[in-house]
Motif scaffolding. Structure first.
Motif, PDB file in Angstrom:
ATOM      1  N   ASP A  49       0.822  -1.200   0.000  1.00 42.67           N
ATOM      2  CA  ASP A  49       0.000   0.000   0.000  1.00 42.67           C
ATOM      3  C   ASP A  49       0.863   1.260   0.000  1.00 42.67           C
ATOM      4  OD1 ASP A  49      -2.462   1.482   0.191  1.00 42.67           O
ATOM      5  OD2 ASP A  49      -2.039   1.764   2.323  1.00 42.67           O
ATOM      6  N   HIS A  50       1.885   1.281   0.841  1.00 41.53           N
ATOM      7  CA  HIS A  50       2.775   2.450   0.879  1.00 41.53           C
ATOM      8  C   HIS A  50       3.508   2.618  -0.452  1.00 41.53           C
ATOM      9  CE1 HIS A  50       2.213   3.613   5.026  1.00 41.53           C
ATOM     10  NE2 HIS A  50       2.388   2.362   5.409  1.00 41.53           N
ATOM     11  N   TRP A  51       3.925   1.502  -1.054  1.00 41.99           N
ATOM     12  CA  TRP A  51       4.622   1.585  -2.338  1.00 41.99           C
ATOM     13  C   TRP A  51       3.691   2.109  -3.421  1.00 41.99           C
ATOM     14  CZ3 TRP A  51       3.832  -1.131  -6.952  1.00 41.99           C
ATOM     15  CH2 TRP A  51       4.809  -0.923  -7.918  1.00 41.99           C
ATOM     16  N   MET A  52       2.452   1.624  -3.441  1.00 40.69           N
ATOM     17  CA  MET A  52       1.505   2.084  -4.458  1.00 40.69           C
ATOM     18  C   MET A  52       1.173   3.557  -4.278  1.00 40.69           C
ATOM     19  SD  MET A  52      -1.020  -1.180  -4.804  1.00 40.69           S
ATOM     20  CE  MET A  52      -2.005  -0.471  -6.112  1.00 40.69           C
ATOM     21  N   SER A  97       3.197   5.774  -3.033  1.00 33.89           N
ATOM     22  CA  SER A  97       4.376   6.562  -3.417  1.00 33.89           C
ATOM     23  C   SER A  97       4.534   6.611  -4.932  1.00 33.89           C
ATOM     24  CB  SER A  97       5.637   5.992  -2.786  1.00 33.89           C
ATOM     25  OG  SER A  97       5.963   4.743  -3.356  1.00 33.89           O
ATOM     26  N   GLN A  98       3.993   5.621  -5.656  1.00 35.95           N
ATOM     27  CA  GLN A  98       4.095   5.589  -7.109  1.00 35.95           C
ATOM     28  C   GLN A  98       3.004   6.397  -7.798  1.00 35.95           C
ATOM     29  OE1 GLN A  98       6.622   4.151  -8.807  1.00 35.95           O
ATOM     30  NE2 GLN A  98       7.479   3.814  -6.777  1.00 35.95           N
ATOM     31  N   ARG A  99       2.075   6.918  -7.021  1.00 34.03           N
ATOM     32  CA  ARG A  99       0.961   7.664  -7.604  1.00 34.03           C
ATOM     33  C   ARG A  99       1.488   8.869  -8.375  1.00 34.03           C
ATOM     34  NH1 ARG A  99      -2.898  10.154  -3.420  1.00 34.03           N
ATOM     35  NH2 ARG A  99      -1.476  11.874  -3.605  1.00 34.03           N
ATOM     36  N   GLN A 100       0.986   9.021  -9.585  1.00 30.89           N
ATOM     37  CA  GLN A 100       1.449  10.122 -10.420  1.00 30.89           C
ATOM     38  C   GLN A 100       0.807  11.424  -9.962  1.00 30.89           C
ATOM     39  OE1 GLN A 100       0.515   9.059 -14.422  1.00 30.89           O
ATOM     40  NE2 GLN A 100       2.118   7.521 -14.535  1.00 30.89           N
ATOM     41  N   ASP A 101       1.590  12.474 -10.044  1.00 32.69           N
ATOM     42  CA  ASP A 101       1.068  13.795  -9.685  1.00 32.69           C
ATOM     43  C   ASP A 101       0.213  14.336 -10.815  1.00 32.69           C
ATOM     44  OD1 ASP A 101       2.348  13.823  -7.229  1.00 32.69           O
ATOM     45  OD2 ASP A 101       4.196  14.614  -8.091  1.00 32.69           O
ATOM     46  N   HIS A 102      -0.660  15.224 -10.468  1.00 33.78           N
ATOM     47  CA  HIS A 102      -1.500  15.870 -11.465  1.00 33.78           C
ATOM     48  C   HIS A 102      -0.663  16.875 -12.243  1.00 33.78           C
ATOM     49  CE1 HIS A 102      -5.045  14.037  -9.775  1.00 33.78           C
ATOM     50  NE2 HIS A 102      -4.673  14.437  -8.581  1.00 33.78           N
ATOM     51  N   PRO A 103      -1.026  17.115 -13.490  1.00 39.16           N
ATOM     52  CA  PRO A 103      -0.273  18.099 -14.270  1.00 39.16           C
ATOM     53  C   PRO A 103      -0.362  19.480 -13.622  1.00 39.16           C
ATOM     54  CG  PRO A 103      -2.081  17.155 -15.563  1.00 39.16           C
ATOM     55  CD  PRO A 103      -2.107  16.511 -14.234  1.00 39.16           C
ATOM     56  N   LYS A 104       0.754  20.178 -13.604  1.00 39.79           N
ATOM     57  CA  LYS A 104       0.798  21.469 -12.920  1.00 39.79           C
ATOM     58  C   LYS A 104       0.899  22.656 -13.878  1.00 39.79           C
ATOM     59  CE  LYS A 104       2.774  19.732  -8.626  1.00 39.79           C
ATOM     60  NZ  LYS A 104       2.036  18.551  -8.628  1.00 39.79           N
ATOM     61  N   SER A 105       1.056  22.387 -15.156  1.00 39.77           N
ATOM     62  CA  SER A 105       1.138  23.484 -16.117  1.00 39.77           C
ATOM     63  C   SER A 105       0.162  23.224 -17.255  1.00 39.77           C
ATOM     64  CB  SER A 105       2.562  23.606 -16.662  1.00 39.77           C
ATOM     65  OG  SER A 105       2.865  22.479 -17.447  1.00 39.77           O
ATOM     66  N   ALA A 106      -0.136  24.270 -17.996  1.00 45.47           N
ATOM     67  CA  ALA A 106      -1.058  24.139 -19.127  1.00 45.47           C
ATOM     68  C   ALA A 106      -0.476  23.227 -20.202  1.00 45.47           C
ATOM     69  CB  ALA A 106      -1.361  25.522 -19.706  1.00 45.47           C
ATOM     70  N   GLU A 107       0.840  23.257 -20.378  1.00 47.82           N
ATOM     71  CA  GLU A 107       1.479  22.384 -21.366  1.00 47.82           C
ATOM     72  C   GLU A 107       1.335  20.918 -20.969  1.00 47.82           C
ATOM     73  OE1 GLU A 107       3.042  25.045 -20.017  1.00 47.82           O
ATOM     74  OE2 GLU A 107       2.967  26.392 -21.742  1.00 47.82           O
ATOM     75  N   ALA A 108       1.445  20.633 -19.671  1.00 49.90           N
ATOM     76  CA  ALA A 108       1.285  19.260 -19.196  1.00 49.90           C
ATOM     77  C   ALA A 108      -0.153  18.781 -19.388  1.00 49.90           C
ATOM     78  CB  ALA A 108       1.689  19.166 -17.729  1.00 49.90           C
ATOM     79  N   VAL A 109      -1.106  19.699 -19.218  1.00 46.40           N
ATOM     80  CA  VAL A 109      -2.513  19.348 -19.438  1.00 46.40           C
ATOM     81  C   VAL A 109      -2.753  19.072 -20.916  1.00 46.40           C
ATOM     82  CG1 VAL A 109      -4.895  20.191 -19.286  1.00 46.40           C
ATOM     83  CG2 VAL A 109      -3.319  20.586 -17.390  1.00 46.40           C
ATOM     84  N   MET A 110      -2.143  19.841 -21.794  1.00 45.82           N
ATOM     85  CA  MET A 110      -2.274  19.606 -23.231  1.00 45.82           C
ATOM     86  C   MET A 110      -1.680  18.237 -23.608  1.00 45.82           C
ATOM     87  SD  MET A 110      -3.854  22.066 -24.764  1.00 45.82           S
ATOM     88  CE  MET A 110      -3.329  22.328 -26.440  1.00 45.82           C
ATOM     89  N   ASP A 111      -0.540  17.891 -23.038  1.00 41.26           N
ATOM     90  CA  ASP A 111       0.057  16.580 -23.296  1.00 41.26           C
ATOM     91  C   ASP A 111      -0.864  15.458 -22.823  1.00 41.26           C
ATOM     92  OD1 ASP A 111       2.295  17.726 -24.410  1.00 41.26           O
ATOM     93  OD2 ASP A 111       3.453  17.666 -22.535  1.00 41.26           O
ATOM     94  N   TRP A 112      -1.452  15.653 -21.654  1.00 43.31           N
ATOM     95  CA  TRP A 112      -2.379  14.666 -21.102  1.00 43.31           C
ATOM     96  C   TRP A 112      -3.589  14.514 -22.030  1.00 43.31           C
ATOM     97  CZ3 TRP A 112      -5.794  15.572 -16.209  1.00 43.31           C
ATOM     98  CH2 TRP A 112      -6.408  14.378 -15.838  1.00 43.31           C
TER      99      TRP A 112
END
Length: 87
Positions: free
Chosen positions: A38-41, A43-58
């Motif tokens: 559970d702790h490993w999973m 810690s592996q959780r992906q962060d949400h996009p923090k910039s508009a460019e990252a949202v466009m890539d998503w």
């Protein structure tokens, strides 16, 4: 009057069955392993996009599977980019 004493024999000792010790050890190891997983999973959780460019890539990545959500993401990113240019 007389003082009478009674003896009931030797006190019995309760022996813990060996199988229950193994079962308890196995259960404790399983619980500890699940906690580590559970702790490993988490810690592996992906962060949400923090910039508009990252949202466009998503949005580009999920275009084929979720086109409506991708277009919403793209619109929000474009609004954010145009608002950043004005401000």
């Amino acid at each position: 009057m007389s003082n009478a004493s009674m003896t009931f024999g030797r006190p019995t000792r309760l022996a813990v069955p060996l199988g229950s010790i193994w079962l308890a050890t196995l259960a404790a190891a399983l619980i500890q392993g699940l906690r580590r997983l559970d702790h490993w999973m988490l810690s592996q959780r992906q962060d949400h996009p923090k910039s508009a460019e990252a949202v466009m890539d998503w949005a580009n990545r999920i275009e084929q599977t979720e086109p409506g959500f991708a277009s919403d993401l793209r619109a929000a990113a474009l609004r954010s980019m145009s608002g950043a240019d004005q401000g």
